[in-house]
Design a protein around this motif. Structure first.
Motif, PDB file in Angstrom:
ATOM      1  N   ALA A  43       0.813  -1.213   0.000  1.00  0.00           N
ATOM      2  CA  ALA A  43       0.000   0.000   0.000  1.00  0.00           C
ATOM      3  C   ALA A  43       0.847   1.263   0.000  1.00  0.00           C
ATOM      4  CB  ALA A  43      -0.937   0.009   1.209  1.00  0.00           C
ATOM      5  N   VAL A  44       2.039   1.200   0.583  1.00  0.00           N
ATOM      6  CA  VAL A  44       2.909   2.384   0.603  1.00  0.00           C
ATOM      7  C   VAL A  44       3.264   2.804  -0.819  1.00  0.00           C
ATOM      8  CG1 VAL A  44       5.171   3.258   1.289  1.00  0.00           C
ATOM      9  CG2 VAL A  44       3.828   1.891   2.893  1.00  0.00           C
ATOM     10  N   THR A  45       3.580   1.847  -1.664  1.00  0.00           N
ATOM     11  CA  THR A  45       3.902   2.156  -3.057  1.00  0.00           C
ATOM     12  C   THR A  45       2.734   2.832  -3.751  1.00  0.00           C
ATOM     13  OG1 THR A  45       5.384   0.231  -3.141  1.00  0.00           O
ATOM     14  CG2 THR A  45       4.682   1.176  -5.241  1.00  0.00           C
ATOM     15  N   ALA A  46       1.535   2.285  -3.577  1.00  0.00           N
ATOM     16  CA  ALA A  46       0.352   2.842  -4.230  1.00  0.00           C
ATOM     17  C   ALA A  46       0.057   4.259  -3.741  1.00  0.00           C
ATOM     18  CB  ALA A  46      -0.854   1.933  -3.989  1.00  0.00           C
ATOM     19  N   PHE A  47       0.089   4.466  -2.434  1.00  0.00           N
ATOM     20  CA  PHE A  47      -0.199   5.796  -1.890  1.00  0.00           C
ATOM     21  C   PHE A  47       0.875   6.809  -2.295  1.00  0.00           C
ATOM     22  CE2 PHE A  47      -2.917   3.573   1.362  1.00  0.00           C
ATOM     23  CZ  PHE A  47      -4.100   4.220   1.017  1.00  0.00           C
ATOM     24  N   ALA A  48       2.111   6.380  -2.388  1.00  0.00           N
ATOM     25  CA  ALA A  48       3.188   7.292  -2.800  1.00  0.00           C
ATOM     26  C   ALA A  48       2.983   7.765  -4.234  1.00  0.00           C
ATOM     27  CB  ALA A  48       4.543   6.606  -2.655  1.00  0.00           C
ATOM     28  N   VAL A  49       2.581   6.859  -5.116  1.00  0.00           N
ATOM     29  CA  VAL A  49       2.308   7.241  -6.505  1.00  0.00           C
ATOM     30  C   VAL A  49       1.144   8.227  -6.567  1.00  0.00           C
ATOM     31  CG1 VAL A  49       1.543   6.380  -8.750  1.00  0.00           C
ATOM     32  CG2 VAL A  49       3.261   5.116  -7.456  1.00  0.00           C
ATOM     33  N   VAL A  50       0.105   7.986  -5.784  1.00  0.00           N
ATOM     34  CA  VAL A  50      -1.033   8.904  -5.745  1.00  0.00           C
ATOM     35  C   VAL A  50      -0.595  10.283  -5.267  1.00  0.00           C
ATOM     36  CG1 VAL A  50      -3.227   9.385  -4.588  1.00  0.00           C
ATOM     37  CG2 VAL A  50      -2.749   7.092  -5.438  1.00  0.00           C
ATOM     38  N   ALA A  51       0.251  10.330  -4.249  1.00  0.00           N
ATOM     39  CA  ALA A  51       0.728  11.611  -3.718  1.00  0.00           C
ATOM     40  C   ALA A  51       1.540  12.372  -4.757  1.00  0.00           C
ATOM     41  CB  ALA A  51       1.556  11.373  -2.457  1.00  0.00           C
ATOM     42  N   ILE A  52       2.414  11.695  -5.469  1.00  0.00           N
ATOM     43  CA  ILE A  52       3.228  12.355  -6.495  1.00  0.00           C
ATOM     44  C   ILE A  52       2.339  12.922  -7.592  1.00  0.00           C
ATOM     45  CG2 ILE A  52       4.980  11.980  -8.267  1.00  0.00           C
ATOM     46  CD1 ILE A  52       6.169   9.815  -6.432  1.00  0.00           C
ATOM     47  N   THR A  53       1.371  12.121  -8.064  1.00  0.00           N
ATOM     48  CA  THR A  53       0.481  12.569  -9.132  1.00  0.00           C
ATOM     49  C   THR A  53      -0.347  13.767  -8.696  1.00  0.00           C
ATOM     50  OG1 THR A  53       0.352  10.282  -9.927  1.00  0.00           O
ATOM     51  CG2 THR A  53      -1.294  11.831 -10.742  1.00  0.00           C
ATOM     52  N   ALA A  54      -0.895  13.712  -7.485  1.00  0.00           N
ATOM     53  CA  ALA A  54      -1.719  14.816  -6.986  1.00  0.00           C
ATOM     54  C   ALA A  54      -0.899  16.083  -6.813  1.00  0.00           C
ATOM     55  CB  ALA A  54      -2.375  14.421  -5.668  1.00  0.00           C
ATOM     56  N   ALA A  55       0.319  15.960  -6.307  1.00  0.00           N
ATOM     57  CA  ALA A  55       1.162  17.138  -6.106  1.00  0.00           C
ATOM     58  C   ALA A  55       1.519  17.794  -7.433  1.00  0.00           C
ATOM     59  CB  ALA A  55       2.422  16.746  -5.344  1.00  0.00           C
ATOM     60  N   LEU A  56       1.791  16.999  -8.459  1.00  0.00           N
ATOM     61  CA  LEU A  56       2.075  17.564  -9.775  1.00  0.00           C
ATOM     62  C   LEU A  56       0.841  18.254 -10.358  1.00  0.00           C
ATOM     63  CD1 LEU A  56       4.235  14.700 -11.345  1.00  0.00           C
ATOM     64  CD2 LEU A  56       5.026  16.939 -10.560  1.00  0.00           C
ATOM     65  N   ALA A  57      -0.335  17.683 -10.118  1.00  0.00           N
ATOM     66  CA  ALA A  57      -1.567  18.285 -10.637  1.00  0.00           C
ATOM     67  C   ALA A  57      -1.863  19.622  -9.977  1.00  0.00           C
ATOM     68  CB  ALA A  57      -2.742  17.327 -10.439  1.00  0.00           C
ATOM     69  N   ALA A  58      -1.357  19.847  -8.778  1.00  0.00           N
ATOM     70  CA  ALA A  58      -1.636  21.098  -8.063  1.00  0.00           C
ATOM     71  C   ALA A  58      -1.074  22.298  -8.795  1.00  0.00           C
ATOM     72  CB  ALA A  58      -1.072  21.029  -6.649  1.00  0.00           C
ATOM     73  N   TRP A  67      -8.312  22.341  -3.561  1.00  0.00           N
ATOM     74  CA  TRP A  67      -8.892  21.742  -2.357  1.00  0.00           C
ATOM     75  C   TRP A  67      -8.989  20.223  -2.507  1.00  0.00           C
ATOM     76  CZ3 TRP A  67      -9.920  23.773   2.327  1.00  0.00           C
ATOM     77  CH2 TRP A  67      -9.902  25.168   2.456  1.00  0.00           C
ATOM     78  N   ILE A  68      -9.382  19.786  -3.693  1.00  0.00           N
ATOM     79  CA  ILE A  68      -9.480  18.337  -3.942  1.00  0.00           C
ATOM     80  C   ILE A  68      -8.092  17.701  -3.841  1.00  0.00           C
ATOM     81  CG2 ILE A  68     -10.112  16.582  -5.643  1.00  0.00           C
ATOM     82  CD1 ILE A  68     -12.193  18.528  -6.718  1.00  0.00           C
ATOM     83  N   VAL A  69      -7.088  18.362  -4.443  1.00  0.00           N
ATOM     84  CA  VAL A  69      -5.715  17.850  -4.370  1.00  0.00           C
ATOM     85  C   VAL A  69      -5.240  17.798  -2.917  1.00  0.00           C
ATOM     86  CG1 VAL A  69      -3.322  18.356  -4.961  1.00  0.00           C
ATOM     87  CG2 VAL A  69      -5.096  18.562  -6.697  1.00  0.00           C
ATOM     88  N   ALA A 137      -4.070  23.367   1.527  1.00  0.00           N
ATOM     89  CA  ALA A 137      -5.455  23.798   1.713  1.00  0.00           C
ATOM     90  C   ALA A 137      -5.518  25.197   2.318  1.00  0.00           C
ATOM     91  CB  ALA A 137      -6.207  22.797   2.594  1.00  0.00           C
ATOM     92  N   LEU A 138      -4.577  25.515   3.205  1.00  0.00           N
ATOM     93  CA  LEU A 138      -4.576  26.823   3.854  1.00  0.00           C
ATOM     94  C   LEU A 138      -3.909  27.893   2.995  1.00  0.00           C
ATOM     95  CD1 LEU A 138      -3.634  25.693   7.486  1.00  0.00           C
ATOM     96  CD2 LEU A 138      -5.915  26.197   6.584  1.00  0.00           C
ATOM     97  N   ALA A 139      -2.799  27.558   2.370  1.00  0.00           N
ATOM     98  CA  ALA A 139      -2.015  28.564   1.651  1.00  0.00           C
ATOM     99  C   ALA A 139      -2.537  28.837   0.249  1.00  0.00           C
ATOM    100  CB  ALA A 139      -0.556  28.122   1.578  1.00  0.00           C
ATOM    101  N   SER A 140      -3.176  27.866  -0.387  1.00  0.00           N
ATOM    102  CA  SER A 140      -3.582  28.037  -1.784  1.00  0.00           C
ATOM    103  C   SER A 140      -4.703  29.048  -1.957  1.00  0.00           C
ATOM    104  CB  SER A 140      -4.016  26.689  -2.380  1.00  0.00           C
ATOM    105  OG  SER A 140      -5.153  26.178  -1.700  1.00  0.00           O
ATOM    106  N   ARG A 141      -5.313  29.485  -0.853  1.00  0.00           N
ATOM    107  CA  ARG A 141      -6.378  30.481  -0.977  1.00  0.00           C
ATOM    108  C   ARG A 141      -5.845  31.806  -1.501  1.00  0.00           C
ATOM    109  NH1 ARG A 141      -8.941  30.292   4.939  1.00  0.00           N
ATOM    110  NH2 ARG A 141      -6.701  30.302   5.403  1.00  0.00           N
TER     111      ARG A 141
END
Length: 213
Positions: A43-58, A67-69, A137-141
């Motif tokens: 699960a660590v591998t899967a969650f790490a990939v999700v985190a990388i993808t979401a951070a790049l999408a931000a 907010w979704i990211v 979530a706090l800073a992106s406003r």
């Protein structure tokens, strides 16, 4: 960028050895096992990939998407922490699959399993990923979105001036502005586009239509 780096750190830790296993002496002679993080905590591998993808999408996300990211990063970070802590709290269970493949028995009490530093590294990376989601979530406003081609302001009516009065024509005898030659446009003459068609013609040739704004 910080969230991307923490995600990469968590993913990289799963490629290294998490558990060193000393098999019981009564078992079939096999060398000691080195269990990687991808086997001990998939699960660590899967969650790490999700985190990388979401951070790049931000980097290209709008205010709502950020907010979704942020939520995705928080969930991914918590997932990395939970999966890592499960292995840290019960190393034998994390190595059970590799032990079973080696000797056919995964519940031997004589098996000695020791942790490396990698599960702790993944745990720390997961915490930082979750904190990165909260910070975003706090800073992106206050973040602003910019676009290369901003909407152009509506052109003023050619028959009136800014104050609504009719423009004064050129004195008699002096040259007046003439229309472009048939088959040509303002874009072809090197002048500012006069309508959407000229803008499209300029864009088709690779010119930047915002140069004249």
């Amino acid at each position: 960028m910080a969230a991307v780096l923490f995600g990469i750190a968590a993913f990289a830790s799963t490629t290294r050895t998490w558990l060193n296993v000393q098999l019981p002496a009564t078992a079939v002679q096999t060398p000691d096992l080195a269990v990687s993080g991808s086997d001990a905590a998939t699960a660590v591998t899967a969650f790490a990939v999700v985190a990388i993808t979401a951070a790049l999408a931000a980097s290209i996300a709008g205010p709502i998407a950020r907010w979704i990211v942020s939520v995705i990063l928080l969930v991914a970070g918590v997932g990395v922490v939970a999966a890592s802590y499960t292995v840290i709290s019960d190393p034998l269970q994390g190595a059970a699959g590799a032990i079973g493949q080696a000797i056919g028995v995964s519940g031997s009490t004589d098996t000695v399993v020791t942790l490396t530093v990698m599960p702790w590294l993944a745990l720390a990376a997961g915490i930082l990923i979750a904190l990165g989601g909260i910070w975003m979530a706090l800073a992106s406003r206050s973040w602003t979105s910019s676009r290369r081609y901003a909407p152009a302001p509506a052109p003023a009516d050619a028959g009136t001036t800014a104050d609504g009065s009719a423009p004064a024509g050129p004195p008699a005898g002096e040259g007046a502005t003439t229309a472009p030659a048939p088959g040509s446009s303002a874009a072809d003459e090197g002048e500012a586009p006069v309508d959407d068609i000229d803008s499209w013609d300029r864009l088709t040739r690779g010119d930047d239509p915002t140069t004249y704004r």
